[in-house]
Enzyme design. Structure first.
Site, PDB file in Angstrom:
ATOM      1  N   CYS A 146      14.350-100.771  55.208  1.00 16.51           N
ATOM      2  CA  CYS A 146      15.026 -99.865  56.156  1.00 16.51           C
ATOM      3  C   CYS A 146      16.313-100.448  56.722  1.00 16.51           C
ATOM      4  CB  CYS A 146      14.079 -99.498  57.291  1.00 16.51           C
ATOM      5  SG  CYS A 146      12.603 -98.676  56.695  1.00 16.51           S
ATOM      6  N   HIS A 178      17.894 -96.791  63.217  1.00 17.12           N
ATOM      7  CA  HIS A 178      16.989 -96.421  62.121  1.00 17.12           C
ATOM      8  C   HIS A 178      15.915 -95.499  62.679  1.00 17.12           C
ATOM      9  CE1 HIS A 178      14.252 -96.451  58.871  1.00 17.12           C
ATOM     10  NE2 HIS A 178      13.368 -97.246  59.451  1.00 17.12           N
ATOM     11  N   ASN A 235      11.239 -90.617  57.955  1.00 15.81           N
ATOM     12  CA  ASN A 235      11.808 -91.947  57.733  1.00 15.81           C
ATOM     13  C   ASN A 235      12.297 -92.028  56.281  1.00 15.81           C
ATOM     14  OD1 ASN A 235      12.302 -94.646  57.277  1.00 15.81           O
ATOM     15  ND2 ASN A 235      10.400 -95.390  58.201  1.00 15.81           N
TER      16      ASN A 235
HETATM   17  N1  ACO Z   1      -3.060 -87.770  61.094  1.00 11.34           N
HETATM   18  C1  ACO Z   1      -4.104 -87.899  61.926  1.00 11.34           C
HETATM   19  N2  ACO Z   1      -4.615 -89.076  62.287  1.00 11.34           N
HETATM   20  C2  ACO Z   1      -4.035 -90.186  61.799  1.00 11.34           C
HETATM   21  C3  ACO Z   1      -2.941 -90.124  60.916  1.00 11.34           C
HETATM   22  C4  ACO Z   1      -2.454 -88.859  60.577  1.00 11.34           C
HETATM   23  N3  ACO Z   1      -1.408 -88.686  59.746  1.00 11.34           N
HETATM   24  N4  ACO Z   1      -2.572 -91.381  60.604  1.00 11.34           N
HETATM   25  C5  ACO Z   1      -3.394 -92.207  61.253  1.00 11.34           C
HETATM   26  N5  ACO Z   1      -4.285 -91.494  61.974  1.00 11.34           N
HETATM   27  C6  ACO Z   1      -5.378 -91.969  62.812  1.00 11.34           C
HETATM   28  C7  ACO Z   1      -5.831 -93.355  62.421  1.00 11.34           C
HETATM   29  O1  ACO Z   1      -6.759 -93.262  61.350  1.00 11.34           O
HETATM   30  C8  ACO Z   1      -6.453 -93.847  63.704  1.00 11.34           C
HETATM   31  O2  ACO Z   1      -7.748 -93.277  63.818  1.00 11.34           O
HETATM   32  P1  ACO Z   1      -8.968 -94.158  64.403  1.00 11.34           P
HETATM   33  O3  ACO Z   1      -8.536 -94.499  65.814  1.00 11.34           O
HETATM   34  O4  ACO Z   1     -10.108 -93.213  64.326  1.00 11.34           O
HETATM   35  O5  ACO Z   1      -9.051 -95.338  63.518  1.00 11.34           O
HETATM   36  C9  ACO Z   1      -5.598 -93.206  64.782  1.00 11.34           C
HETATM   37  O6  ACO Z   1      -4.907 -92.113  64.146  1.00 11.34           O
HETATM   38  C10 ACO Z   1      -4.576 -94.139  65.384  1.00 11.34           C
HETATM   39  O7  ACO Z   1      -3.940 -94.835  64.343  1.00 11.34           O
HETATM   40  P2  ACO Z   1      -2.798 -95.874  64.629  1.00 11.34           P
HETATM   41  O8  ACO Z   1      -2.256 -96.405  63.326  1.00 11.34           O
HETATM   42  O9  ACO Z   1      -3.220 -96.859  65.632  1.00 11.34           O
HETATM   43  O10 ACO Z   1      -1.704 -94.901  65.295  1.00 11.34           O
HETATM   44  P3  ACO Z   1      -0.341 -95.276  65.998  1.00 11.34           P
HETATM   45  O11 ACO Z   1      -0.287 -94.681  67.333  1.00 11.34           O
HETATM   46  O12 ACO Z   1       0.020 -96.732  65.861  1.00 11.34           O
HETATM   47  O13 ACO Z   1       0.723 -94.469  65.091  1.00 11.34           O
HETATM   48  C11 ACO Z   1       2.295 -94.888  63.306  1.00 11.34           C
HETATM   49  C12 ACO Z   1       0.830 -94.764  63.710  1.00 11.34           C
HETATM   50  C13 ACO Z   1       2.949 -93.564  63.514  1.00 11.34           C
HETATM   51  C14 ACO Z   1       2.369 -95.296  61.836  1.00 11.34           C
HETATM   52  C15 ACO Z   1       3.000 -95.969  64.178  1.00 11.34           C
HETATM   53  O14 ACO Z   1       2.205 -97.121  64.245  1.00 11.34           O
HETATM   54  C16 ACO Z   1       4.375 -96.353  63.667  1.00 11.34           C
HETATM   55  O15 ACO Z   1       5.303 -95.563  63.688  1.00 11.34           O
HETATM   56  N6  ACO Z   1       4.572 -97.609  63.261  1.00 11.34           N
HETATM   57  C17 ACO Z   1       5.895 -98.141  62.896  1.00 11.34           C
HETATM   58  C18 ACO Z   1       6.504 -97.551  61.651  1.00 11.34           C
HETATM   59  C19 ACO Z   1       7.793 -98.284  61.351  1.00 11.34           C
HETATM   60  O16 ACO Z   1       8.556 -98.675  62.220  1.00 11.34           O
HETATM   61  N7  ACO Z   1       8.101 -98.578  60.092  1.00 11.34           N
HETATM   62  C20 ACO Z   1       9.247 -99.442  59.859  1.00 11.34           C
HETATM   63  C21 ACO Z   1      10.081 -99.085  58.824  1.00 11.34           C
HETATM   64  S1  ACO Z   1       9.329 -98.458  57.366  1.00 11.34           S
HETATM   65  C22 ACO Z   1      10.075 -99.281  56.056  1.00 11.34           C
HETATM   66  O17 ACO Z   1      10.614-100.358  56.153  1.00 11.34           O
HETATM   67  C23 ACO Z   1       9.980 -98.662  54.660  1.00 11.34           C
END
Ligand code: ACO
Length: 339
Positions: free
Chosen positions: A113, A266, A296
């Site tokens: 990214c 980003h 993203n």
């Molecule tokens: N729909 C419904 N539920 C979901 C989904 C979905 N699409 N995805 C995950 N969940 C569930 C999980 O299974 C989990 O359930 P559980 O509590 O029963 O286990 C719950 O939601 C919470 O999951 P988390 O992963 O803890 O959710 P979080 O609030 O952290 O959000 C997210 C996830 C959106 C991915 C976030 O962590 C994020 O944005 N992280 C950073 C992404 C990023 O910056 N990437 C960098 C660049 S990417 C690159 O370089 C290519």
């Protein structure tokens, strides 16, 4: 003083739009979950004729037209991408062919990214050394090809797209005032994507054996070339790292956060951007956000956002514009531009 400056911007988004409602039919998710956790509503998915180099070339043509530069004037093309359609030649060489940039040289840059930011930093340094250079800097991705569409943790996050900028030189106050790039390979496994299966057929095997010519041609197990991410850890690292990079860039340029007119970050998650704004003391209205429309798109998010902001008339001569990114590697950084 001579600095690199952005002379024109462009972008291209594939025609097909995939909504959260359509994702609800693919995996156990909901529009409400995706929108509140990430800010994403729609993303674009490449179709036939929209390979990474093709969408990159479309963005490039727009940027060149805005800059008033012909392809023949380009001295370099740098494409930040982790999803080139070929390993060889580079996506940048294919773009060179597409647009007819016969007088320059072209190469890809892999920084996930942060790819566009890394490429922009290189272009700035090249232009400072050779002020006549005109450099095409692109971020282009077709992540749809590398997403596991059965994994709700990742498939809702990514989209395809391309953005481009033409970098030339400016004298005086204008241009890239400061830039800082970082990486930390120790944390690679929190966000990674294996290379498409390719292995020396003479080496290893299920039993971990050594070199064995008889294995030549034996089908290999695909170790999974999809994007994998420990989302929560990536989230925490992204906020901390971008805050630190921005603080260092502001310090180097002798500029305070209150002097920033627009942040073009980003676009990985709207909550990351809200957190970043709070930590830096920059109000939300000054943070450009378009993640709801595109998701993203990795290296493409910043140049697409820059082009959107530019065409919406949000960038004025003399404005202080801050770019920052974080991605797989980990890689991260920030660039400060006087527009
Ligand atoms: N729909 C419904 N539920 C979901 C989904 C979905 N699409 N995805 C995950 N969940 C569930 C999980 O299974 C989990 O359930 P559980 O509590 O029963 O286990 C719950 O939601 C919470 O999951 P988390 O992963 O803890 O959710 P979080 O609030 O952290 O959000 C997210 C996830 C959106 C991915 C976030 O962590 C994020 O944005 N992280 C950073 C992404 C990023 O910056 N990437 C960098 C660049 S990417 C690159 O370089 C290519």
């Amino acid at each position: 003083m001579i600095r690199g400056t952005i002379l024109g911007t462009g972008s291209y988004l594939p025609k097909f739009r995939l909504t959260n409602a359509e994702l609800e039919k693919l995996v156990d998710t909901s529009d409400e979950w995706i929108a509140t956790r990430t800010g994403i509503r729609v993303r674009h998915i490449s179709g036939p004729g929209e390979e990474t180099s093709k969408i990159a070339a479309q963005a490039a043509r727009q940027a060149l037209a805005m800059a008033g530069i012909s392809p023949e004037e380009l001295s370099q093309i740098i494409v930040g991408t982790i999803t080139p359609e070929m390993t060889m030649p580079s996506c940048a060489c294919l773009v060179q062919k597409e647009i007819g940039a016969v007088n320059g040289y072209a190469f890809d840059l892999s920084a996930a990214c942060s790819g566009f930011l890394y490429a922009l930093d290189i272009a700035d340094k090249q232009v400072r050394a050779n002020p006549d250079s005109k450099i095409l800097v692109i971020g282009a991705e077709t992540l749809s090809s590398r997403v596991n569409w059965q994994d709700r943790n990742t498939c809702v996050l990514f989209g395809d797209g391309a953005g481009a900028a033409v970098v030339g030189s400016a004298r005086g106050e204008r241009g890239i005032l400061a830039g800082k790039l970082f990486s930390d390979g120790r944390l690679w496994d929190l966000l990674h994507m294996n290379a498409a299966p390719s292995q020396n057929p003479f080496l290893g095997g299920e039993d971990g054996g050594g070199v064995d010519p008889s294995r030549l041609g034996t089908p290999r197990k695909d170790s999974g070339s999809y994007i994998r991410m420990v989302g929560r850890e990536v989230f925490k690292n992204a906020v901390r790292a971008m805050e630190d990079a921005v603080a260092q860039v502001l310090r180097e340029a002798g500029v305070s956060a209150s002097d920033i007119d627009l942040v073009v970050p980003h676009q990985a998650n709207i909550r990351i951007l809200q957190s970043l704004g709070e930590r830096l003391g920059i109000s939300q209205e000054k943070i450009y956000i378009n993640i709801h429309k595109y998701g993203n798109t990795s290296a493409a998010t910043i140049p697409i956002a820059l082009d959107d902001a530019n065409r919406e008339g949000m960038l004025h001569r003399g404005d202080m514009v801050l770019l920052c990114a974080f991605g797989g590697g980990f890689t991260w950084g920030a660039e400060l531009i006087r527009w």
